[in-house]
Design a protein around this motif. Structure first.
Motif, mmCIF file in Angstrom:
data_model
loop_
_atom_site.group_PDB
_atom_site.id
_atom_site.type_symbol
_atom_site.label_atom_id
_atom_site.label_comp_id
_atom_site.label_asym_id
_atom_site.label_seq_id
_atom_site.Cartn_x
_atom_site.Cartn_y
_atom_site.Cartn_z
ATOM 1 N N ASP A 124 53.476 27.194 42.327
ATOM 2 C CA ASP A 124 54.737 27.681 41.776
ATOM 3 C C ASP A 124 55.559 26.480 41.321
ATOM 4 O O ASP A 124 56.000 25.664 42.127
ATOM 5 N N THR A 142 51.129 30.752 43.964
ATOM 6 C CA THR A 142 51.420 32.026 43.320
ATOM 7 C C THR A 142 50.178 32.551 42.615
ATOM 8 O O THR A 142 49.468 31.790 41.954
ATOM 9 N N GLU A 188 46.820 36.850 46.978
ATOM 10 C CA GLU A 188 48.115 36.465 47.527
ATOM 11 C C GLU A 188 48.113 36.658 49.038
ATOM 12 O O GLU A 188 47.770 37.728 49.543
#
Length: 491
Positions: free
Chosen positions: A254, A266, A321
């Motif tokens: 990120d 991310t 994730e």
């Protein structure tokens, strides 16, 4: 933090060391707890009979922390330690050794940790990689046999460290006669037919991805930079006799968090996965890109050529994730380590430029292995570890896949028993990729004891043909390899 800092593997969970609270990290407890003794043992208790045609050595790498470091502990932080069991004429010998990396030796002199772990800001850490990054290269991830040596590698790209496969003596950083510039990823691919070793190196500074080939000369004979849209976190690759396959997957750092001095990974669901197919010694202009659904892939099973197509089987993550396993910072940390992967197939059509993908199984499996003699040619059988439904990464069994019939066969280690990655070990005179054995360290969480299971690869559901009890516990770890007797004789 500048964007040319290393790509980390997890989000910074708090502003102060130890902000995970008073909770004890399970990756430092029980069957994960480090061992502090290096031993060699020849007289081992055997249940059953070790097959006389099983000759070679099984080696497994893993993290084994020597000095406690400031801040939070991540499972990937531990110093590399190799556990090995060798077989000869029905007898077994066990030994374990720390990998004497440059970082290990520096901390041995200091008498304490010099690096923080990957969950902490690296500011103030010594330089620890060939790329000049302040991370501790512990060589704790994989083991790859090449040119008579075993290479210990590190998951964030580091210097491969050469080991003697029998004594486990650290022979030093492998530079391939001074030709390796920079680092090497965790899973280089050895082609036993040609003697070549294919590898890549990645980072947050240009070149973002480098691909290379070590030839029979023992030197890097080919190297090419491959352009990417930004820094990535590739972990594995595939080879066939004529092609190599590299990955550009949408699990990225990120950038907003990086600018604020935080580490956060991310998963970009709007960006497709991309696969670079290039001739084994091709240049950047020969790269063919194929797009597929967004995903992340830790490990390739194998790839092979089928007419004008390249087929690649992988363990595809279904939830790239991380999801916290419990409230609080420790739950976030543990969430990053969860594995939720399924066997998946990609077909890259070189004639049409199209990619098709197909799920192959619904079981949660990872750490795949094949007959190393068949790498890149699509052998009939593949093997994988079954992932237990637990907060930590545990292997509760092994699965064999017949890629001709689609049949799946399973071996369970049993209640409270957890194993290791199990490479295929051909029997003497083996003629096929099920004509041999699977070997695995297995630790019983109920009594803290370890043993080695030997399974007939043609019938793993029948259970072990022999069990070898070990003189100390082998902590849960990462990747393993099998080195055959003929390979040992040629070193």
């Amino acid at each position: 933090m500048p964007l040319d800092q290393p790509i980390a593997v997890a989000e910074q969970l708090g502003s102060e060391p130890g902000s995970a609270g008073a909770e004890e990290n399970p990756y430092l407890l029980g069957i994960f707890a480090p061992v502090d003794t290096e031993i060699a043992a020849d007289e081992l208790d055997v249940i059953g009979e070790i097959p006389l045609d099983l000759n070679g050595v099984y080696l497994r790498n893993g993290p084994n922390r020597r000095f406690a470091a400031e801040g939070r502990y991540h499972w990937f932080d531990g110093d590399g330690m190799v556990h090995a069991i060798s077989f000869e004429d029905g007898r077994a010998r066990y030994r374990n050794r720390w990998i004497r990396t440059a970082a290990f030796e520096r901390e041995a002199v200091a008498g304490h940790a010099l690096w923080t772990g990957v969950m902490e800001p690296p500011h103030g850490n010594p330089i620890g990689t060939a790329r000049g990054l302040p991370f501790k290269d512990s060589a704790n991830t994989d083991l790859v046999h090449h040119a008579g040596r075993v290479l210990a590698t590190w998951y964030l790209c580091g210097q491969p460290v050469a080991l003697d496969p029998l004594s486990l003596e650290t022979l030093g950083a492998e530079t391939f006669l001074g030709t390796l510039r920079g680092d090497m990823m965790a899973h280089p691919k050895a082609d036993e037919r040609t003697g070549e070793l294919m590898w890549f190196d990645y980072g947050a500074r240009d070149p973002l991805l480098r691909y290379g080939v070590v030839g029979r000369s023992g030197q890097v004979e080919h190297e090419v930079a491959i352009d990417l849209p930004g820094p990535r976190l590739p972990h594995d690759m595939a080879i066939t006799p004529n092609w190599s396959v590299l990955m550009d997957l949408p699990l990225v750092q990120d950038r907003d968090a990086a600018r604020q001095g935080r580490y956060k990974i991310t998963f970009d669901r709007e960006t497709p996965s991309r696969f670079a197919v290039l001739p084994r010694r091709g240049d950047a202009a020969q790269v063919r890109w194929f797009e597929a659904d967004p995903c992340y892939i830790y490990h390739v099973v194998d790839a092979w050529e089928d007419g004008s197509t390249i087929v690649m089987d992988v363990c595809r993550m279904t939830r790239p994730e991380p999801r916290p396993t419990r409230p609080g910072p420790l739950g976030k940390l543990l969430g990053y380590l969860r594995l939720d992967a399924r066997l998946h197939r990609y077909v890259f059509d070189l004639a049409t430029g199209t990619c098709t993908e197909t799920p192959l199984d619904d079981a949660n499996v990872e750490f795949p292995t094949i007959d190393s003699r068949r790498t890149g040619t699509g052998g009939r059988y593949a093997y994988a570890a079954s992932i237990a439904d637990a907060e930590t990464v545990l292997f509760d069994g092994l699965v064999r896949y017949d890629r001709q019939t689609g049949e799946r066969t399973r071996h369970d280690f049993g209640p409270g028993r957890f194993g290791s990655e199990a490479p295929f070990a051909p029997r003497d005179g083996s003629t096929g990729d099920a004509d041999g054995y699977l070997v695995s360290f297995v630790t019983d969480a109920r009594d803290d004891r370890s043993e080695v299971e030997i399974l007939d690869a043609a019938d793993i559901a029948a259970g072990p043909v022999a069990r070898v009890r070990l003189p100390q516990r082998v902590p849960v770890g990462f990747h393993a390899t099998w080195v055959r007797a003929d390979q040992l004789a040629s070193r």
